[in-house]
Scaffold this motif. Structure first.
Motif, PDB file in Angstrom:
ATOM      1  N   MET A   9       0.835  -1.198   0.000  1.00 10.74           N
ATOM      2  CA  MET A   9       0.000   0.000   0.000  1.00 10.74           C
ATOM      3  C   MET A   9       0.875   1.256   0.000  1.00 10.74           C
ATOM      4  SD  MET A   9      -3.360   0.294   0.522  1.00 10.74           S
ATOM      5  CE  MET A   9      -4.295   1.788   0.364  1.00 10.74           C
ATOM      6  N   VAL A  10       1.855   1.295   0.907  1.00 11.46           N
ATOM      7  CA  VAL A  10       2.713   2.476   1.014  1.00 11.46           C
ATOM      8  C   VAL A  10       3.492   2.697  -0.284  1.00 11.46           C
ATOM      9  CG1 VAL A  10       4.657   3.506   2.238  1.00 11.46           C
ATOM     10  CG2 VAL A  10       2.913   2.278   3.507  1.00 11.46           C
ATOM     11  N   ILE A  65       1.220   3.990  -3.018  1.00  9.24           N
ATOM     12  CA  ILE A  65       0.865   5.393  -2.859  1.00  9.24           C
ATOM     13  C   ILE A  65       2.014   6.251  -3.383  1.00  9.24           C
ATOM     14  CG2 ILE A  65       0.543   7.233  -1.172  1.00  9.24           C
ATOM     15  CD1 ILE A  65      -1.078   5.261   0.471  1.00  9.24           C
ATOM     16  N   ASN A  66       3.229   5.869  -3.016  1.00  7.90           N
ATOM     17  CA  ASN A  66       4.376   6.654  -3.465  1.00  7.90           C
ATOM     18  C   ASN A  66       4.510   6.664  -4.974  1.00  7.90           C
ATOM     19  OD1 ASN A  66       5.313   7.610  -1.011  1.00  7.90           O
ATOM     20  ND2 ASN A  66       6.318   5.667  -0.538  1.00  7.90           N
TER      21      ASN A  66
END
Lengths: 308, 316
Positions: free
Chosen positions: B272-273, B276-277
């Motif tokens: 997820m992280v 997003i990036n």
């Protein structure tokens, strides 16, 4: 969903079968809140927490006065350990850690109180409307809360904040606009109950307007629920903001936030060699969230009339 | 009962539809174009346009949504923007570590929290109760990243007895014991949070149960405490506990974003992280959608469990 909302003990954090009856008389409102205050004052843990929280608010308000240095300026050596000049040391570009912690309190409190204020307004209004009018209005609002509550909370906040553009205001508004459904459901349930009590039909019969019944007759009876829910909401918002900022997707440097001060500790050098750069920030988050949770717990006990 | 389940499933469909619109809008309405991430500064306007066209970003939103939903219904989650690998392939690589980490954490948490909650309720206002309640308050107030970093500092940096992160040693095959060592710290972080939450609910519901008249009657007629608990108490205290479990279960799928990030755990949370990036919309939409469906299913199961546990609950 219908069933879970009927279970009064479904959620000890905010739904513990508040006794409406004792608060039902609007004229006694003042004395009712005095009773709550008196009960709260007897709870030592909650009172100490309240004092600490007031200190925190004062520190945030008076930040420019009490900070030894400006928070965003290089004032000392890089990565210097704590000494008599910089009590909590300095960070990677020589900023004073203590001053940044004090200014970080502002960020935490603005985000948490701001977002809770937003969701309380939305949640209360929709909850009152949903419970009072019933029918299609109620069904629609309840389906919307169901959809909102289906998304994993932190995940959606993370996506929204980072895609909109991380800043203190984005975090505040996103937390505010996503946080209302649980409070809305809680208030709706309470309104459904209050509606059945005589004084509402009396108010209707004597020709009070709907908005006056909603906001002058019913609202005072759900204020205590709102108060308890909002307190726990502030604790959660402080944690959420800190987590977002820790991931680099909340309040971003150079602005100081407790969460983003811990980000650097993901590097092993900072973690192992420079504990002053992350331990104080972590402790202050823990203490801030803990005292707010204790206040919330004390308030809930006071509202429920539990004597400990 | 059958009728009720069918009714719940029928409500499920429109809610699911709204959730899909939401998941799509959350990701697509946000400012910032994913193309910005994938063009180099020396590309011409035509090339940028071609990239947008290829990713389907030039279609009107409603067309993009319709394409996405019809593909999902065919079981096709699309392709990742950043790696051009099918989203389902990426997810299947990531879901294993998350399932492992989360399910162990939940089991550990409940095994500790439920007995502690019951004990705390039984000895209400005693020293034991204060310690348990204090620990649970600390648990819900402690940021997971601070606890995680603290544990890494103590056990990996100072004592050097546990690894700082990852799922196993690189290069060598450490076997089962190595995997276990990598699990310990992240499990402590996650389990302490799940447990802290569960203790509060278990305690307050047991206190409520202990105050009921039929428990007093059972005590008065001389039943042993364990018998009372088994035959009378637990069933009624189960409802709030089921509610908490129902809220925790979907997290098994969605992972723990912060904890996975700190321990470099290659699960859904850290995916997820990174998505997003890199503004990897198809991956983000898929994770959001799957997690939301997990919540919905858990809600239905919880409602059914209520009825199994407490026959007084009537479905209408």
């Amino acid at each position: 969903m219908e069933i879970s909302s009927k279970l009064k003990f479904a959620n000890p954090a905010n739904n513990h079968g508040y006794e409406v009856v004792e608060s039902i008389n609007a004229n006694k409102e003042g004395s009712y809140f005095k009773t709550i205050a008196r009960r709260f004052a007897k709870n030592k843990v909650a009172m100490i927490s309240l004092v600490l929280f007031i200190f925190l608010i004062l520190a945030a308000v008076l930040a420019p006065v009490i900070s030894p240095y400006p928070p965003n300026k290089t004032v000392g050596n890089f990565e210097a350990a704590p000494d008599s000049e910089f009590h909590l040391g300095t960070d990677e570009i020589g900023r004073d850690v203590l001053s940044r912690l004090i200014y970080g309190a502002r960020v935490s409190l603005i985000v948490s109180m701001g977002s809770v204020a937003i969701y309380v307004i939305i949640g209360t209004t929709l909850g009152l409307i949903s419970g009072y009018f019933g029918g299609i209005t109620d069904a629609t609002i309840m389906r919307i809360t169901e959809v909102f509550m289906s998304y994993p909370y932190f995940m959606v906040i993370l996506v929204l904040v980072s895609l909109i553009g991380p800043s203190i205001w984005t975090v505040t508004f996103v937390l505010g606009f996503l946080g209302w459904p649980p409070l809305c459901r809680l208030i709706r349930g309470q309104v459904l109950y209050i509606k059945t009590i005589d004084f509402i039909s009396a108010a209707k019969a004597t020709g009070y307007s709907t908005s006056s019944i909603l906001f002058k007759q019913i609202l005072p009876n759900v204020l205590s629920i709102i108060l308890v829910n909002a307190t726990f909401g502030i604790a959660n918002a402080i944690l959420t903001e800190a987590s977002l900022s820790f991931l680099g997707m909340g309040v971003r440097p150079p602005a100081a936030s407790w969460g983003n001060m811990l980000s650097n500790a993901q590097s092993l050098t900072v973690l192992s060699m420079q504990p002053w750069r992350w331990v104080p920030a972590g402790i202050i988050i823990l203490v801030a969230v803990l005292v707010v949770n204790f206040i919330g717990d004390g308030l809930r006990d006071a509202v429920e009339g539990e004597t400990k | 009962m059958k009728k009720y389940i069918i009714k719940r499933l029928l409500i499920f469909i429109p809610v699911l539809f709204m959730i899909s619109i939401g998941a799509f809008l959350i990701v697509n309405l946000a400012p910032g174009n994913p193309v910005d991430m994938y063009v180099s500064p020396d590309m011409t306007v035509e090339q940028i346009e071609a990239t947008k066209e290829a990713l389907g970003l030039n279609d009107p939103l409603i067309v993009q949504y319709a394409k996405w939903v019809t593909n999902i219904m065919r079981g096709n989650l699309g392709f990742s923007f950043s790696s051009r690998i099918p989203v389902s392939t990426i997810l299947s690589q990531r879901v294993g570590p998350t399932l492992l980490l989360m399910s162990i954490s939940l089991v550990v948490a409940y095994a500790l929290a439920i007995p502690l909650g019951i004990l705390s309720a039984k000895k209400q206002n005693s020293i034991v109760d204060y310690i348990v309640t204090g620990l649970s308050f600390t648990g819900i107030s402690l940021p997971s990243f601070f606890l995680g970093l603290g544990l890494i500092y103590v056990f990996a940096v100072q004592l050097k007895c546990l690894p700082t992160g990852g799922t196993k040693l690189l290069g060598v095959d450490g076997g089962f014991s190595d995997q276990l060592r990598h699990l310990i710290l992240p499990v402590i972080v996650l389990a302490s949070q799940f447990a802290a939450n569960m203790i509060r609910y278990a305690r307050s519901s047991m206190i409520e149960v202990y105050n009921e008249n039929y428990i007093r009657t059972a005590t008065a007629k001389g039943l042993k405490p364990m018998q009372i608990l088994k035959n009378h108490g637990v069933r009624n205290a189960l409802i709030p506990i089921i509610t908490v479990i129902g809220a925790d279960i979907p997290k098994i799928v969605g992972g723990a974003i912060v904890t996975e990030q700190i321990f470099q755990w290659p699960g859904i949370g850290s995916l997820m992280v990174s998505s997003i990036n890199s503004r990897d919309y198809p991956v983000l939409m898929a994770i959001t959608m799957i997690s939301a469906v997990a919540v919905l299913i858990a809600n239905i199961l919880v409602d059914i469990m209520y009825a199994v546990v407490d026959p007084r609950i009537k479905f209408s």
